[in-house]
Write a protein that holds these residues in place. Sequence first.
Motif, PDB file in Angstrom:
ATOM      1  N   ALA A 231       0.830  -1.212   0.000  1.00  0.00           N
ATOM      2  CA  ALA A 231       0.000   0.000   0.000  1.00  0.00           C
ATOM      3  C   ALA A 231       0.860   1.257   0.000  1.00  0.00           C
ATOM      4  N   VAL A 232       1.902   1.280   0.805  1.00  0.00           N
ATOM      5  CA  VAL A 232       2.761   2.465   0.909  1.00  0.00           C
ATOM      6  C   VAL A 232       3.524   2.699  -0.389  1.00  0.00           C
ATOM      7  N   ILE A 233       4.112   1.643  -0.945  1.00  0.00           N
ATOM      8  CA  ILE A 233       4.923   1.793  -2.156  1.00  0.00           C
ATOM      9  C   ILE A 233       4.070   2.169  -3.355  1.00  0.00           C
ATOM     10  N   GLU A 234       2.920   1.534  -3.513  1.00  0.00           N
ATOM     11  CA  GLU A 234       2.041   1.905  -4.620  1.00  0.00           C
ATOM     12  C   GLU A 234       1.612   3.365  -4.518  1.00  0.00           C
ATOM     13  N   ALA A 235       1.277   3.819  -3.322  1.00  0.00           N
ATOM     14  CA  ALA A 235       0.860   5.208  -3.154  1.00  0.00           C
ATOM     15  C   ALA A 235       1.974   6.175  -3.522  1.00  0.00           C
ATOM     16  N   ALA A 236       3.219   5.733  -3.338  1.00  0.00           N
ATOM     17  CA  ALA A 236       4.380   6.577  -3.652  1.00  0.00           C
ATOM     18  C   ALA A 236       4.797   6.481  -5.119  1.00  0.00           C
ATOM     19  N   GLY A 237       4.103   5.652  -5.909  1.00  0.00           N
ATOM     20  CA  GLY A 237       4.397   5.557  -7.335  1.00  0.00           C
ATOM     21  C   GLY A 237       5.154   4.317  -7.750  1.00  0.00           C
ATOM     22  N   GLY A 238       5.401   3.393  -6.814  1.00  0.00           N
ATOM     23  CA  GLY A 238       6.158   2.193  -7.123  1.00  0.00           C
ATOM     24  C   GLY A 238       5.288   1.038  -7.577  1.00  0.00           C
ATOM     25  N   VAL A 239       5.941  -0.094  -7.793  1.00  0.00           N
ATOM     26  CA  VAL A 239       5.305  -1.308  -8.307  1.00  0.00           C
ATOM     27  C   VAL A 239       5.696  -2.465  -7.403  1.00  0.00           C
ATOM     28  N   VAL A 240       4.735  -3.297  -7.016  1.00  0.00           N
ATOM     29  CA  VAL A 240       5.006  -4.472  -6.196  1.00  0.00           C
ATOM     30  C   VAL A 240       4.270  -5.664  -6.793  1.00  0.00           C
ATOM     31  N   THR A 241       5.025  -6.716  -7.144  1.00  0.00           N
ATOM     32  CA  THR A 241       4.428  -7.950  -7.649  1.00  0.00           C
ATOM     33  C   THR A 241       5.197  -9.139  -7.082  1.00  0.00           C
ATOM     34  N   ASN A 242       4.756 -10.336  -7.450  1.00  0.00           N
ATOM     35  CA  ASN A 242       5.607 -11.493  -7.204  1.00  0.00           C
ATOM     36  C   ASN A 242       6.626 -11.613  -8.332  1.00  0.00           C
ATOM     37  N   TRP A 243       7.421 -12.666  -8.329  1.00  0.00           N
ATOM     38  CA  TRP A 243       8.491 -12.792  -9.321  1.00  0.00           C
ATOM     39  C   TRP A 243       7.978 -13.180 -10.700  1.00  0.00           C
ATOM     40  N   GLN A 244       6.687 -13.429 -10.822  1.00  0.00           N
ATOM     41  CA  GLN A 244       6.082 -13.715 -12.112  1.00  0.00           C
ATOM     42  C   GLN A 244       5.251 -12.534 -12.618  1.00  0.00           C
ATOM     43  N   GLY A 245       5.270 -11.445 -11.892  1.00  0.00           N
ATOM     44  CA  GLY A 245       4.509 -10.268 -12.285  1.00  0.00           C
ATOM     45  C   GLY A 245       3.082 -10.262 -11.804  1.00  0.00           C
ATOM     46  N   GLY A 246       2.712 -11.225 -10.952  1.00  0.00           N
ATOM     47  CA  GLY A 246       1.350 -11.317 -10.436  1.00  0.00           C
ATOM     48  C   GLY A 246       1.205 -10.696  -9.064  1.00  0.00           C
ATOM     49  N   PRO A 247       0.032 -10.858  -8.444  1.00  0.00           N
ATOM     50  CA  PRO A 247      -0.214 -10.264  -7.126  1.00  0.00           C
ATOM     51  C   PRO A 247       0.761 -10.783  -6.073  1.00  0.00           C
ATOM     52  N   ALA A 248       1.143  -9.915  -5.150  1.00  0.00           N
ATOM     53  CA  ALA A 248       2.107 -10.282  -4.110  1.00  0.00           C
ATOM     54  C   ALA A 248       1.522 -10.251  -2.710  1.00  0.00           C
ATOM     55  N   HIS A 249       0.243  -9.872  -2.559  1.00  0.00           N
ATOM     56  CA  HIS A 249      -0.269  -9.635  -1.203  1.00  0.00           C
ATOM     57  C   HIS A 249      -0.477 -10.902  -0.395  1.00  0.00           C
ATOM     58  N   ASN A 250      -0.380 -12.060  -1.030  1.00  0.00           N
ATOM     59  CA  ASN A 250      -0.459 -13.310  -0.264  1.00  0.00           C
ATOM     60  C   ASN A 250       0.913 -13.811   0.179  1.00  0.00           C
ATOM     61  N   GLY A 251       1.952 -13.050  -0.108  1.00  0.00           N
ATOM     62  CA  GLY A 251       3.301 -13.424   0.322  1.00  0.00           C
ATOM     63  C   GLY A 251       4.044 -14.228  -0.723  1.00  0.00           C
ATOM     64  N   GLY A 252       5.051 -14.986  -0.258  1.00  0.00           N
ATOM     65  CA  GLY A 252       5.897 -15.737  -1.177  1.00  0.00           C
ATOM     66  C   GLY A 252       7.024 -14.879  -1.711  1.00  0.00           C
ATOM     67  N   GLN A 253       7.291 -14.983  -3.012  1.00  0.00           N
ATOM     68  CA  GLN A 253       8.326 -14.180  -3.653  1.00  0.00           C
ATOM     69  C   GLN A 253       7.793 -12.772  -3.927  1.00  0.00           C
ATOM     70  N   VAL A 254       8.603 -11.755  -3.619  1.00  0.00           N
ATOM     71  CA  VAL A 254       8.163 -10.362  -3.777  1.00  0.00           C
ATOM     72  C   VAL A 254       9.241  -9.551  -4.467  1.00  0.00           C
ATOM     73  N   LEU A 255       8.814  -8.762  -5.446  1.00  0.00           N
ATOM     74  CA  LEU A 255       9.673  -7.799  -6.126  1.00  0.00           C
ATOM     75  C   LEU A 255       9.011  -6.433  -6.007  1.00  0.00           C
ATOM     76  N   ALA A 256       9.636  -5.536  -5.247  1.00  0.00           N
ATOM     77  CA  ALA A 256       9.163  -4.161  -5.100  1.00  0.00           C
ATOM     78  C   ALA A 256      10.127  -3.247  -5.835  1.00  0.00           C
ATOM     79  N   ALA A 257       9.589  -2.374  -6.675  1.00  0.00           N
ATOM     80  CA  ALA A 257      10.427  -1.551  -7.544  1.00  0.00           C
ATOM     81  C   ALA A 257       9.964  -0.104  -7.526  1.00  0.00           C
ATOM     82  N   ALA A 258      10.916   0.789  -7.794  1.00  0.00           N
ATOM     83  CA  ALA A 258      10.627   2.221  -7.753  1.00  0.00           C
ATOM     84  C   ALA A 258       9.757   2.675  -8.918  1.00  0.00           C
ATOM     85  N   ASN A 259       9.834   1.990 -10.050  1.00  0.00           N
ATOM     86  CA  ASN A 259       9.076   2.407 -11.229  1.00  0.00           C
ATOM     87  C   ASN A 259       8.905   1.225 -12.174  1.00  0.00           C
ATOM     88  N   PRO A 260       7.993   1.308 -13.131  1.00  0.00           N
ATOM     89  CA  PRO A 260       7.736   0.180 -14.016  1.00  0.00           C
ATOM     90  C   PRO A 260       8.941  -0.260 -14.830  1.00  0.00           C
TER      91      PRO A 260
END
Length: 275
Positions: A231-260
């Motif tokens: 929630a914080v990173i998205e609000a700041a303009g970043g991107v958060v997904t899992n390592w396959q580019g899918g949803p990350a909110h259930n945990g597992g592998q996470v990739l958080a990035a500053a921009n697309p």
Amino acid sequence: MSATASRPMLDPATRDALQRCAHELADAARAAILPHFRSAALDTENKASAGFDPVTVADRAAERAMRDVLVRLRPDDAILGEEYGAQAGSSGLTWVLDPIDGTRAFMSGTPTWGVLIAVVTDGGPVYGLIDQPYMGERFEGGFGVAQLTAPRGISPLSTRPVGGLDQAIVFSTFPEIGTAGERAAFERVSTAARLTRYGMDCYAYGLLALGQIDLVIEAGLQSYDICAPIAVIEAAGGVVTNWQGGPAHNGGQVLAAANPAIHAEALALLAERGA
């Protein structure tokens, strides 16, 4: 935005009530935790049957304090907490709580741990706080807000438009990351980046939202580890997904990035050779 399902709109009065409640939760957690930080008599247990997964009296006290607030202010909402599990609700909203993310840091006396608080719908997090009680820093994102409240005042959160992966600063909590395959995938990104650092727990996500770093890469996370940072990173303009580019909110592998753009570069390297 992260790859999550459609998130329902909440009316302004509900958003305001949720924000006020979240801040009251964070205040309650601060009051419960700080008397135990850097205490020589800190009560610590190992939750793991194999390895080391510590929990302290402060973790449990903070989650109890937050649950008490929710019973009073939001009795119809569900709760998912690290220490006391899931509690059903009827409102369609869930509070996802990690009373101390970074218990190893907490018991070591370093100030990189934090309290994670998120409001989650079926589509994922819609609002979150990353609170660092000892330094008095509170990262907030969602409902049109992206800001850091700290002893020096309030400042906006905004991720930075770094030029490319070769200019990026990458963080991860543990050097081993996860499995051997996950470690190899992480190394491909780390090797391509300008700088890699370890061990910041949830504080790394706050730094990403603040525009100080560019990537956080993790594996083996739980929902309560990542919902508030999303929630914080998205609000700041970043991107958060899992390592396959899918949803990350259930945990597992996470990739958080500053921009697309930098997210796409890192995602491609993580995906090589079926990682």
